[in-house]
Scaffold this motif. Structure first.
Motif, short mmCIF file in Angstrom:
data_model
loop_
_atom_site.label_atom_id
_atom_site.label_comp_id
_atom_site.label_asym_id
_atom_site.label_seq_id
_atom_site.Cartn_x
_atom_site.Cartn_y
_atom_site.Cartn_z
N LYS A 4 93.51 -69.70 22.35
CA LYS A 4 93.43 -70.96 23.09
C LYS A 4 93.77 -70.75 24.58
N LYS A 5 94.78 -69.94 24.84
CA LYS A 5 95.16 -69.66 26.23
C LYS A 5 94.08 -68.84 26.94
N LEU A 6 93.43 -67.94 26.21
CA LEU A 6 92.36 -67.16 26.80
C LEU A 6 91.20 -68.07 27.19
N VAL A 7 90.81 -68.96 26.30
CA VAL A 7 89.71 -69.89 26.58
C VAL A 7 90.06 -70.72 27.82
N SER A 8 91.28 -71.21 27.88
CA SER A 8 91.73 -72.02 29.00
C SER A 8 91.76 -71.21 30.30
N TYR A 9 92.27 -70.00 30.23
CA TYR A 9 92.35 -69.14 31.41
C TYR A 9 90.96 -68.87 31.99
N LEU A 10 90.03 -68.49 31.13
CA LEU A 10 88.69 -68.15 31.60
C LEU A 10 87.91 -69.37 32.09
N LYS A 11 88.22 -70.52 31.54
CA LYS A 11 87.53 -71.75 31.93
C LYS A 11 87.71 -72.03 33.43
N GLN A 12 88.86 -71.68 33.98
CA GLN A 12 89.09 -71.91 35.40
C GLN A 12 88.17 -71.06 36.28
N THR A 66 79.16 -65.12 23.98
CA THR A 66 77.72 -64.91 23.97
C THR A 66 77.40 -63.87 25.04
N VAL A 67 76.65 -62.86 24.66
CA VAL A 67 76.33 -61.76 25.55
C VAL A 67 75.11 -62.13 26.40
N GLY A 68 75.25 -61.88 27.70
CA GLY A 68 74.15 -62.11 28.62
C GLY A 68 73.64 -60.81 29.19
N ASP A 69 72.96 -60.88 30.30
CA ASP A 69 72.43 -59.67 30.92
C ASP A 69 73.57 -58.86 31.57
N GLN A 70 73.23 -57.69 32.05
CA GLN A 70 74.24 -56.78 32.59
C GLN A 70 75.02 -57.39 33.75
N LEU A 71 74.35 -58.11 34.62
CA LEU A 71 75.02 -58.74 35.76
C LEU A 71 76.07 -59.75 35.29
N MET A 72 75.71 -60.57 34.32
CA MET A 72 76.65 -61.56 33.77
C MET A 72 77.83 -60.88 33.11
N MET A 73 77.57 -59.82 32.37
CA MET A 73 78.64 -59.14 31.65
C MET A 73 79.57 -58.40 32.60
N LYS A 74 79.04 -57.89 33.70
CA LYS A 74 79.92 -57.25 34.70
C LYS A 74 80.79 -58.30 35.39
N ARG A 75 80.22 -59.47 35.63
CA ARG A 75 81.01 -60.57 36.20
C ARG A 75 82.11 -60.98 35.21
N PHE A 76 81.73 -61.13 33.95
CA PHE A 76 82.72 -61.46 32.92
C PHE A 76 83.82 -60.41 32.90
N TRP A 77 83.45 -59.14 32.91
CA TRP A 77 84.43 -58.07 32.80
C TRP A 77 85.42 -58.09 33.96
N LYS A 78 84.91 -58.32 35.15
CA LYS A 78 85.78 -58.36 36.33
C LYS A 78 86.85 -59.45 36.17
N ILE A 79 86.45 -60.58 35.65
CA ILE A 79 87.39 -61.69 35.42
C ILE A 79 88.30 -61.37 34.23
N PHE A 80 87.73 -60.84 33.16
CA PHE A 80 88.49 -60.55 31.95
C PHE A 80 89.62 -59.56 32.22
N GLU A 81 89.38 -58.61 33.11
CA GLU A 81 90.41 -57.62 33.44
C GLU A 81 91.64 -58.26 34.08
N SER A 82 91.48 -59.47 34.62
CA SER A 82 92.61 -60.15 35.26
C SER A 82 93.44 -60.98 34.28
N VAL A 83 93.00 -61.08 33.04
CA VAL A 83 93.73 -61.87 32.04
C VAL A 83 95.09 -61.23 31.79
#
Length: 104
Positions: free
Chosen positions: A40-48, A69-86
């Motif tokens: 729940k905290k992860l969902v909330s954190y990423l929502k911001q 949900t997996v997207g194209d490489q650009l989307m997943m790299k963006r996700f990863w950059k944010i995810f690393e800050s969790v």
């Protein structure tokens, strides 16, 4: 996006998650399940950051899981950059954090 592009993005992301010691469950569909200490905290954190995951942790066999949900490489790299800050406390239990600090 085509099926091959999604598959490549998914494979890349699964490897990235593995490097952090995150449990990820591959599926035959265009999503993965990620097991974390505090879904729940992860969902909330990423929502911001306008990143939206589905909390699946209420499903008995998916305790602690969120669905991405997996997207194209650009989307997943963006996700990863944010995810690393969790913060680690959201991703890992205290025991998992201790285990990681001893293995470094």
């Amino acid at each position: 996006m085509n099926v091959q592009e999604i598959k490549e993005s998914k494979d890349w992301l699964l490897k990235q998650l593995e490097t952090l010691g995150i449990t990820a469950i591959d599926t035959p569909a265009n999503y993965i399940l990620i097991r974390v200490a505090q879904p729940k905290k992860l969902v909330s954190y990423l929502k911001q950051y306008n990143v939206y995951l589905r909390d699946r942790s209420q499903t008995e066999s998916l305790s602690g899981c969120v669905r991405l949900t997996v997207g194209d490489q650009l989307m997943m790299k963006r996700f990863w950059k944010i995810f690393e800050s969790v913060p680690a406390k959201i991703l890992f239990t205290d025991q998992e954090q201790q285990k990681q600090s001893h293995s470094v």
